[in-house]
Design an enzyme around this catalytic site. Structure first.
Site, PDB file in Angstrom:
ATOM      1  N   GLU A   1      -3.431   0.177  -9.197  1.00 44.93           N
ATOM      2  CA  GLU A   1      -2.319   1.107  -9.426  1.00 44.93           C
ATOM      3  C   GLU A   1      -1.096   0.294  -9.841  1.00 44.93           C
ATOM      4  OE1 GLU A   1      -1.821   4.927  -6.682  1.00 44.93           O
ATOM      5  OE2 GLU A   1      -2.458   3.214  -5.503  1.00 44.93           O
TER       6      GLU A   1
ATOM      7  N   ASN B   1      -3.460   6.100  -1.737  1.00 47.54           N
ATOM      8  CA  ASN B   1      -3.256   6.199  -0.289  1.00 47.54           C
ATOM      9  C   ASN B   1      -2.582   7.502   0.144  1.00 47.54           C
ATOM     10  OD1 ASN B   1      -4.546   3.817   0.270  1.00 47.54           O
ATOM     11  ND2 ASN B   1      -2.697   2.591   0.020  1.00 47.54           N
TER      12      ASN B   1
ATOM     13  N   HIS C   1      -0.976  -2.715  -7.247  1.00 49.94           N
ATOM     14  CA  HIS C   1      -1.712  -2.358  -6.032  1.00 49.94           C
ATOM     15  C   HIS C   1      -3.220  -2.435  -6.260  1.00 49.94           C
ATOM     16  CE1 HIS C   1      -2.745   0.917  -2.861  1.00 49.94           C
ATOM     17  NE2 HIS C   1      -2.862  -0.287  -2.344  1.00 49.94           N
TER      18      HIS C   1
ATOM     19  N   SER D   1       0.818  -1.216   0.000  1.00 47.88           N
ATOM     20  CA  SER D   1       0.000   0.000   0.000  1.00 47.88           C
ATOM     21  C   SER D   1       0.842   1.251   0.000  1.00 47.88           C
ATOM     22  CB  SER D   1      -0.836   0.053   1.282  1.00 47.88           C
ATOM     23  OG  SER D   1      -1.771  -0.955   1.307  1.00 47.88           O
TER      24      SER D   1
END
Ligand SMILES: CC(=O)CC(=O)SCCNC(=O)CCNC(=O)[C@H](O)C(C)(C)COP(=O)(O)OP(=O)(O)OC[C@H]1O[C@@H](n2cnc3c(N)ncnc32)[C@H](O)[C@@H]1OP(=O)(O)O
Ligand SMILES: NC(=O)C1=CN([C@@H]2O[C@H](COP(=O)(O)OP(=O)(O)OC[C@H]3O[C@@H](n4cnc5c(N)ncnc54)[C@H](OP(=O)(O)O)[C@@H]3O)[C@@H](O)[C@H]2O)C=CC1
Length: 290
Positions: free
Chosen positions: A151, A189, A139, A118
């Site tokens: 991602e 994130n 991701h 992450s």
């Protein structure tokens, strides 16, 4: 062409990744440290596949053949002929480095390694392997069977062929790839976690209760889940780990993890997965704890 994938970690992300790979017709080796974790992961996969059958997204036959494609294991023996490994173990750099250094010697030379981290530097993780050029970030978002985005993050050494193969696979999974540079926590994130951390500060400072904060953001900003409910869903340990990577990696106090988040993790209140976080999940309905 990627036809067989190894997934390391059968937690909430690993089981979701195994699920979507198997539904796309890809053979999966699902590895975790204990048979108990594997059984838990397989149960979740079965429940989520059944949910898709119930909603008419999959047939019973498609569900059955997806399940036969997933091979659970606690050893690396079945990894010798996979085309891609997706590492989805605990968000801890040292744990990931040990896993990655150990696994690469068991793989074919051409196998690609991807990490579902992450937040942690893809370049740093790549550096412990024997193939930084065939290593990148892939991701997925939680819950994996539902969320559209993946991602894709290049480390400094990632070659174009690796990136293209993983991008094509993402499309085969019916997901939308988006590139992100290798900065702490990438795109989603970098933006989402400071918002969640701010929601915890909002609770910590008494600006609102758990219910008030979540209702405010659901109905006032049209978020599908309130930020504290989402934090419980992601896992408070994962949220804290991401904030620490942002705080240390960008050296800016605006990313300081809220002390209340730290305390909850220290107490073992990790959210849905441990039965308690900002809500208590032990009854029929989640109950706010503050
Ligand atoms: C931390 C990181 O590194 C990155 C991240 O992942 S950050 C987290 C990103 N995720 C989010 O922000 C999720 C925000 N929440 C949501 O989008 C929604 O609340 C939700 C999709 C989870 C549930 O949606 P909902 O409308 O409340 O529930 P519901 O109507 O029951 O479900 C919607 C769909 O999701 C499916 N679903 C719900 N929860 C699921 C789960 N845990 N696993 C699999 N499928 C699930 C349902 O079957 C349903 O599927 P269909 O549309 O195909 O019928
Ligand atoms: N939670 C989320 O919303 C998202 C998380 N991620 C990322 O995905 C990764 C996994 O997160 P998540 O699934 O939430 O975490 P979980 O804690 O649910 O799962 C992690 C799994 O990895 C296992 N594990 C730990 N060490 C090893 C090892 N040496 N070999 C094999 N398996 C191991 C754990 O076993 P045990 O429990 O026995 O230690 C556990 O089953 C993290 O990098 C996280 O940042 C990415 C997107 C979203």
């Amino acid at each position: 062409m990627i036809n067989k994938v190894g997934v390391i970690g059968a937690g909430q992300m690993g089981n979701g990744i195994a699920h979507v790979m198997a539904v796309a017709g890809i053979d999966v080796v699902l590895k975790d440290v204990s048979n108990e974790q594997l059984e838990k992961g397989l149960k979740v996969i079965e429940t989520n596949l059944q949910r898709q059958v119930g909603r008419g997204k999959l047939t019973e036959e498609e569900m059955a053949s997806a399940l036969t494609r997933i091979n659970p294991t606690i050893t690396d023996d079945l990894m010798s002929d996979v085309d891609l490994v997706v590492e989805a173990a605990t968000e801890n750099e040292e744990i990931k480095k040990v896993i990655l250094a150990d696994i690469c010697v068991k793989l074919k030379p051409e196998t690609i390694i991807a990490t579902n981290t992450s937040s942690i530097s893809v370049t740093r993780l790549a550096a412990v392997t024997d193939r930084p050029d065939q290593f990148m970030g892939m991701h997925f978002m939680n819950p994996v069977p539902v969320m559209q985005l993946v991602e894709l993050i290049r480390g400094i050494a990632t070659n174009e062929e690796t990136f293209e193969k993983v991008k094509q696979l993402t499309t085969r999974l019916n997901k939308t790839p988006t590139p992100a540079e290798d900065f702490p926590a990438f795109i989603v994130n970098r933006i989402l976690l400071p918002m969640i951390n701010e929601a915890v500060y909002t609770l910590y400072e008494g600006v609102g209760s758990v219910r008030a904060i979540d209702t405010a953001m659901r109905l006032g900003a049209n978020h599908p889940m309130g930020p504290l409910q989402l934090a419980d869903f992601i896992g408070l340990d994962v949220c804290l780990a991401i904030m620490q990577v942002l705080y240390e990696g960008l050296a800016d106090t605006k990313y300081r993890p809220c002390p209340l988040l730290v305390k909850y993790v220290e107490a073992g209140w990790l959210g849905q997965k441990s039965g308690r976080g900002f809500y208590d999940y032990t009854g029929d309905e989640p109950v706010p704890t503050r």
